[in-house]
Scaffold this motif. Sequence first.
Motif, PDB file in Angstrom:
ATOM      1  N   ALA A   1      -8.845  64.479  53.179  1.00 15.27           N
ATOM      2  CA  ALA A   1      -8.755  64.806  51.771  1.00 15.27           C
ATOM      3  C   ALA A   1      -8.402  63.563  51.040  1.00 15.27           C
ATOM      4  O   ALA A   1      -9.004  63.257  49.901  1.00 15.27           O
ATOM      5  N   VAL A   2      -7.623  62.831  51.566  1.00 21.23           N
ATOM      6  CA  VAL A   2      -7.036  61.412  51.108  1.00 21.23           C
ATOM      7  C   VAL A   2      -8.380  60.354  51.145  1.00 21.23           C
ATOM      8  O   VAL A   2      -8.543  59.859  49.978  1.00 21.23           O
ATOM      9  N   PHE A   3      -9.086  60.413  52.159  1.00 19.41           N
ATOM     10  CA  PHE A   3     -10.254  59.739  52.398  1.00 19.41           C
ATOM     11  C   PHE A   3     -11.282  59.923  51.089  1.00 19.41           C
ATOM     12  O   PHE A   3     -11.821  58.982  50.339  1.00 19.41           O
ATOM     13  N   VAL A   4     -11.450  61.475  50.928  1.00 20.33           N
ATOM     14  CA  VAL A   4     -12.352  61.691  49.717  1.00 20.33           C
ATOM     15  C   VAL A   4     -11.773  61.330  48.348  1.00 20.33           C
ATOM     16  O   VAL A   4     -12.388  60.930  47.489  1.00 20.33           O
ATOM     17  N   GLU A   5     -10.593  61.673  48.373  1.00 19.54           N
ATOM     18  CA  GLU A   5     -10.105  61.131  46.961  1.00 19.54           C
ATOM     19  C   GLU A   5     -10.147  59.783  46.515  1.00 19.54           C
ATOM     20  O   GLU A   5     -10.490  59.266  45.588  1.00 19.54           O
ATOM     21  N   GLU A   6      -9.995  59.003  47.752  1.00 22.03           N
ATOM     22  CA  GLU A   6     -10.176  57.400  47.470  1.00 22.03           C
ATOM     23  C   GLU A   6     -11.475  57.118  47.124  1.00 22.03           C
ATOM     24  O   GLU A   6     -11.938  56.086  46.563  1.00 22.03           O
ATOM     25  N   ALA A   7     -12.281  57.652  48.040  1.00 19.04           N
ATOM     26  CA  ALA A   7     -13.859  57.287  47.970  1.00 19.04           C
ATOM     27  C   ALA A   7     -14.401  57.796  46.738  1.00 19.04           C
ATOM     28  O   ALA A   7     -15.712  57.105  46.161  1.00 19.04           O
ATOM     29  N   MET A   8     -13.991  58.948  46.252  1.00 19.83           N
ATOM     30  CA  MET A   8     -14.489  59.405  45.002  1.00 19.83           C
ATOM     31  C   MET A   8     -13.733  58.830  43.559  1.00 19.83           C
ATOM     32  O   MET A   8     -14.300  59.329  42.453  1.00 19.83           O
ATOM     33  N   ALA A   9     -13.000  58.129  43.768  1.00 20.23           N
ATOM     34  CA  ALA A   9     -11.901  57.581  42.412  1.00 20.23           C
ATOM     35  C   ALA A   9     -13.234  56.763  41.529  1.00 20.23           C
ATOM     36  O   ALA A   9     -14.088  56.142  42.321  1.00 20.23           O
TER      37      ALA A   9
ATOM     38  N   VAL B   1      -8.413  47.284  48.317  1.00 19.39           N
ATOM     39  CA  VAL B   1      -8.935  47.977  49.447  1.00 19.39           C
ATOM     40  C   VAL B   1      -8.021  48.656  50.341  1.00 19.39           C
ATOM     41  O   VAL B   1      -6.797  48.562  50.270  1.00 19.39           O
ATOM     42  N   SER B   2      -8.739  49.598  50.816  1.00 20.26           N
ATOM     43  CA  SER B   2      -8.348  50.708  51.620  1.00 20.26           C
ATOM     44  C   SER B   2      -8.980  50.610  52.767  1.00 20.26           C
ATOM     45  O   SER B   2     -10.512  50.962  52.634  1.00 20.26           O
ATOM     46  N   LEU B   3      -8.640  50.200  53.966  1.00 20.40           N
ATOM     47  CA  LEU B   3      -9.290  50.200  55.257  1.00 20.40           C
ATOM     48  C   LEU B   3      -8.892  51.328  56.068  1.00 20.40           C
ATOM     49  O   LEU B   3      -7.657  51.783  56.378  1.00 20.40           O
ATOM     50  N   TRP B   4      -9.922  52.191  56.491  1.00 21.60           N
ATOM     51  CA  TRP B   4      -9.768  53.538  57.243  1.00 21.60           C
ATOM     52  C   TRP B   4     -10.112  53.252  58.728  1.00 21.60           C
ATOM     53  O   TRP B   4     -11.367  52.871  58.892  1.00 21.60           O
ATOM     54  N   LEU B   5      -9.250  53.511  59.694  1.00 26.13           N
ATOM     55  CA  LEU B   5      -9.600  53.466  61.042  1.00 26.13           C
ATOM     56  C   LEU B   5      -9.718  54.635  61.640  1.00 26.13           C
ATOM     57  O   LEU B   5      -8.640  55.661  61.585  1.00 26.13           O
ATOM     58  N   THR B   6     -10.921  54.799  62.036  1.00 23.83           N
ATOM     59  CA  THR B   6     -11.243  56.053  62.497  1.00 23.83           C
ATOM     60  C   THR B   6     -12.046  55.776  63.938  1.00 23.83           C
ATOM     61  O   THR B   6     -12.483  54.695  64.402  1.00 23.83           O
ATOM     62  N   GLY B   7     -12.340  56.947  64.789  1.00 22.95           N
ATOM     63  CA  GLY B   7     -13.002  56.906  66.103  1.00 22.95           C
ATOM     64  C   GLY B   7     -11.982  55.971  67.034  1.00 22.95           C
ATOM     65  O   GLY B   7     -10.780  55.743  66.934  1.00 22.95           O
ATOM     66  N   GLU B   8     -12.775  54.803  67.588  1.00 22.94           N
ATOM     67  CA  GLU B   8     -12.167  54.034  68.609  1.00 22.94           C
ATOM     68  C   GLU B   8     -11.132  52.863  67.790  1.00 22.94           C
ATOM     69  O   GLU B   8     -10.364  52.183  68.457  1.00 22.94           O
TER      70      GLU B   8
END
Length: 120
Positions: free
Chosen positions: A104-112, A36-43
């Motif tokens: 770029a890191v988010f896209v890399e993880e999401a597209m793996a 799992v990779s959790l991304w914290l964005t916005g609030e």
Amino acid sequence: MARSLVVKVTAGADAPERCAQAFTVAATAAAAGVDVSLWLTGESTWFALPGRAQEFDLPHSAPLPELLHVILATGKVTACTQCAARRDIDQGDVIPGVRIAGAAVFVEEAMAEGAQALVY
């Protein structure tokens, strides 16, 4: 091939049910052995800071600090670079184990291969 789960949470205390759902799904997957990779964005970026998860309260929801602990123990937690910068948060401010990274890191993880991405 093992599947992975990338969860982006865009809400914090401003939308507590959506926020809690993202953390719950990520922690449940992590506890089940999913990468799992959790991304914290916005609030939700505020939850990268020590003590902030303890301030979150939603009746009938698992405590956010416990969910965050499960994810950090087995997965990755990332605060969005731009979101962190807008809140004057830098790498020295965040909970140990949380990284700050960009699109770029988010896209890399999401597209793996084998990855599933969810956005809350």
